[in-house]
Design a protein around this motif. Structure first.
Motif, PDB file in Angstrom:
ATOM      1  N   LYS A  42       0.831  -1.201   0.000  1.00 14.43           N
ATOM      2  CA  LYS A  42       0.000   0.000   0.000  1.00 14.43           C
ATOM      3  C   LYS A  42       0.871   1.260   0.000  1.00 14.43           C
ATOM      4  CE  LYS A  42      -4.200   1.641   2.229  1.00 14.43           C
ATOM      5  NZ  LYS A  42      -5.149   1.411   3.308  1.00 14.43           N
ATOM      6  N   LEU A  43       1.957   1.236   0.754  1.00 18.63           N
ATOM      7  CA  LEU A  43       2.871   2.378   0.773  1.00 18.63           C
ATOM      8  C   LEU A  43       3.553   2.579  -0.575  1.00 18.63           C
ATOM      9  CD1 LEU A  43       4.555   2.059   4.279  1.00 18.63           C
ATOM     10  CD2 LEU A  43       3.066   3.896   3.486  1.00 18.63           C
ATOM     11  N   TYR A  44       3.981   1.505  -1.227  1.00 16.74           N
ATOM     12  CA  TYR A  44       4.622   1.618  -2.535  1.00 16.74           C
ATOM     13  C   TYR A  44       3.673   2.259  -3.548  1.00 16.74           C
ATOM     14  CZ  TYR A  44       8.323  -1.502  -0.845  1.00 16.74           C
ATOM     15  OH  TYR A  44       9.347  -2.064  -0.143  1.00 16.74           O
ATOM     16  N   ILE A  45       2.439   1.829  -3.546  1.00 16.73           N
ATOM     17  CA  ILE A  45       1.472   2.405  -4.479  1.00 16.73           C
ATOM     18  C   ILE A  45       1.239   3.884  -4.144  1.00 16.73           C
ATOM     19  CG2 ILE A  45      -0.902   2.313  -5.344  1.00 16.73           C
ATOM     20  CD1 ILE A  45      -0.839  -0.728  -4.748  1.00 16.73           C
ATOM     21  N   GLY A  46       1.086   4.198  -2.865  1.00 16.46           N
ATOM     22  CA  GLY A  46       0.861   5.580  -2.442  1.00 16.46           C
ATOM     23  C   GLY A  46       2.041   6.488  -2.774  1.00 16.46           C
ATOM     24  N   TYR A  47       3.256   6.015  -2.533  1.00 15.70           N
ATOM     25  CA  TYR A  47       4.438   6.810  -2.879  1.00 15.70           C
ATOM     26  C   TYR A  47       4.560   6.991  -4.384  1.00 15.70           C
ATOM     27  CZ  TYR A  47       6.222   6.633   1.926  1.00 15.70           C
ATOM     28  OH  TYR A  47       6.391   6.790   3.273  1.00 15.70           O
ATOM     29  N   SER A  48       4.193   5.975  -5.140  1.00 15.69           N
ATOM     30  CA  SER A  48       4.231   6.095  -6.600  1.00 15.69           C
ATOM     31  C   SER A  48       3.262   7.172  -7.074  1.00 15.69           C
ATOM     32  CB  SER A  48       3.882   4.758  -7.257  1.00 15.69           C
ATOM     33  OG  SER A  48       4.823   3.777  -6.907  1.00 15.69           O
ATOM     34  N   ILE A  49       2.102   7.239  -6.463  1.00 16.02           N
ATOM     35  CA  ILE A  49       1.132   8.289  -6.799  1.00 16.02           C
ATOM     36  C   ILE A  49       1.730   9.661  -6.500  1.00 16.02           C
ATOM     37  CG2 ILE A  49      -1.091   9.302  -6.135  1.00 16.02           C
ATOM     38  CD1 ILE A  49      -2.094   6.413  -5.679  1.00 16.02           C
ATOM     39  N   PHE A  74       0.616  11.357 -20.311  1.00 17.33           N
ATOM     40  CA  PHE A  74       1.140  10.095 -19.775  1.00 17.33           C
ATOM     41  C   PHE A  74       1.082  10.090 -18.244  1.00 17.33           C
ATOM     42  CE2 PHE A  74       4.797   7.853 -17.954  1.00 17.33           C
ATOM     43  CZ  PHE A  74       4.474   6.557 -18.322  1.00 17.33           C
ATOM     44  N   LEU A  75       1.479  11.202 -17.614  1.00 17.74           N
ATOM     45  CA  LEU A  75       1.482  11.278 -16.148  1.00 17.74           C
ATOM     46  C   LEU A  75       0.060  11.243 -15.578  1.00 17.74           C
ATOM     47  CD1 LEU A  75       4.349  13.871 -15.569  1.00 17.74           C
ATOM     48  CD2 LEU A  75       4.379  11.414 -15.074  1.00 17.74           C
ATOM     49  N   VAL A  76      -0.876  11.892 -16.239  1.00 14.36           N
ATOM     50  CA  VAL A  76      -2.273  11.851 -15.778  1.00 14.36           C
ATOM     51  C   VAL A  76      -2.808  10.420 -15.895  1.00 14.36           C
ATOM     52  CG1 VAL A  76      -4.629  12.601 -16.324  1.00 14.36           C
ATOM     53  CG2 VAL A  76      -2.789  14.269 -16.180  1.00 14.36           C
ATOM     54  N   GLY A  77      -2.467   9.740 -16.980  1.00 10.13           N
ATOM     55  CA  GLY A  77      -2.872   8.344 -17.136  1.00 10.13           C
ATOM     56  C   GLY A  77      -2.256   7.453 -16.062  1.00 10.13           C
ATOM     57  N   ALA A  78      -0.967   7.675 -15.786  1.00  9.67           N
ATOM     58  CA  ALA A  78      -0.290   6.894 -14.741  1.00  9.67           C
ATOM     59  C   ALA A  78      -0.917   7.171 -13.373  1.00  9.67           C
ATOM     60  CB  ALA A  78       1.201   7.216 -14.715  1.00  9.67           C
ATOM     61  N   TYR A  79      -1.232   8.443 -13.116  1.00  3.56           N
ATOM     62  CA  TYR A  79      -1.866   8.813 -11.848  1.00  3.56           C
ATOM     63  C   TYR A  79      -3.222   8.109 -11.705  1.00  3.56           C
ATOM     64  CZ  TYR A  79      -3.476  11.746  -8.003  1.00  3.56           C
ATOM     65  OH  TYR A  79      -3.938  12.191  -6.796  1.00  3.56           O
ATOM     66  N   PHE A  80      -3.990   8.096 -12.780  1.00  4.22           N
ATOM     67  CA  PHE A  80      -5.298   7.441 -12.763  1.00  4.22           C
ATOM     68  C   PHE A  80      -5.147   5.939 -12.506  1.00  4.22           C
ATOM     69  CE2 PHE A  80      -8.650   5.124 -15.040  1.00  4.22           C
ATOM     70  CZ  PHE A  80      -9.758   5.588 -14.347  1.00  4.22           C
ATOM     71  N   VAL A  81      -4.231   5.304 -13.207  1.00  3.75           N
ATOM     72  CA  VAL A  81      -4.020   3.854 -13.043  1.00  3.75           C
ATOM     73  C   VAL A  81      -3.554   3.535 -11.630  1.00  3.75           C
ATOM     74  CG1 VAL A  81      -2.589   1.905 -13.783  1.00  3.75           C
ATOM     75  CG2 VAL A  81      -3.651   3.388 -15.479  1.00  3.75           C
TER      76      VAL A  81
END
Length: 178
Positions: A42-49, A74-81
């Motif tokens: 959960k932390l890895y995903i949160g830090y990636s966001i 690309f960054l907005v798409g990555a943020y959404f994913v």
């Protein structure tokens, strides 16, 4: 033995926090070692966001809009994913798990989910034991009346809580596999 400070026993959030914080020491006494796999994921995903959002902000401040439109898309798409992954992980994988432990001698895993419903002073506990290397699991749902483990002054009675969890753990161990 009781906690260092009293809590308001009429406050469900305070009860929930005090009881959830006591779980690691209780399960350590039951010979479990805390596992941080779910929390780390959960932390890895949160830090990636956060990194994606920071990178987007940095690009927006340093460059002209025309230069970074493709990168921002690309960054907005990555943020959404990543946000979707975070939601899915929290909702369907973690599902309210507050403690994960591995048995020191057998490497069996135990998952503990807790909650209060309808602002009633009933601590609803779900214990799930999984055997490492197989798909077998045992589940037990139990209710604890909080007035059995808190005294009138609001101090948590750790021995009473340990005894209750120990009894529930014994019931779970003796259950047949599902």
């Amino acid at each position: 033995m009781s906690t260092a400070k009293p809590i308001n026993v009429y406050s469900i959030p305070e009860l929930n926090q005090a009881l959830d914080e006591a779980l690691p020491s209780i399960f350590a006494r039951l010979n479990y070692e805390r596992s941080y796999g779910l929390l780390d994921t959960k932390l890895y995903i949160g830090y990636s966001i956060a990194v994606v959002a920071g990178l987007s902000f940095f690009l927006d401040k340093k460059f002209e809009r025309a230069e970074i439109v493709v990168y921002q898309k690309f960054l907005v798409g990555a943020y959404f994913v990543l946000s979707l992954m975070f939601w899915y992980f929290s909702r369907f994988i973690e599902k309210g798990t507050v403690y994960v432990g591995k048995k020191r001698d057998t490497k069996d895993e135990i998952y503990v989910k807790t909650k209060f419903e309808n602002n009633e002073p009933l601590y609803l506990v779900e214990l799930i034991q999984k055997k490492k290397g197989s798909n077998t699991k045992k589940e037990l749902k139990a209710q604890l009346k909080v007035n059995k483990v808190f005294n009138e002054s609001g101090y948590l009675q750790n021995e009473g809580l340990f005894k209750w969890f120990s009894e529930q753990h014994d019931v779970l161990i003796t259950k047949k596999n599902e």
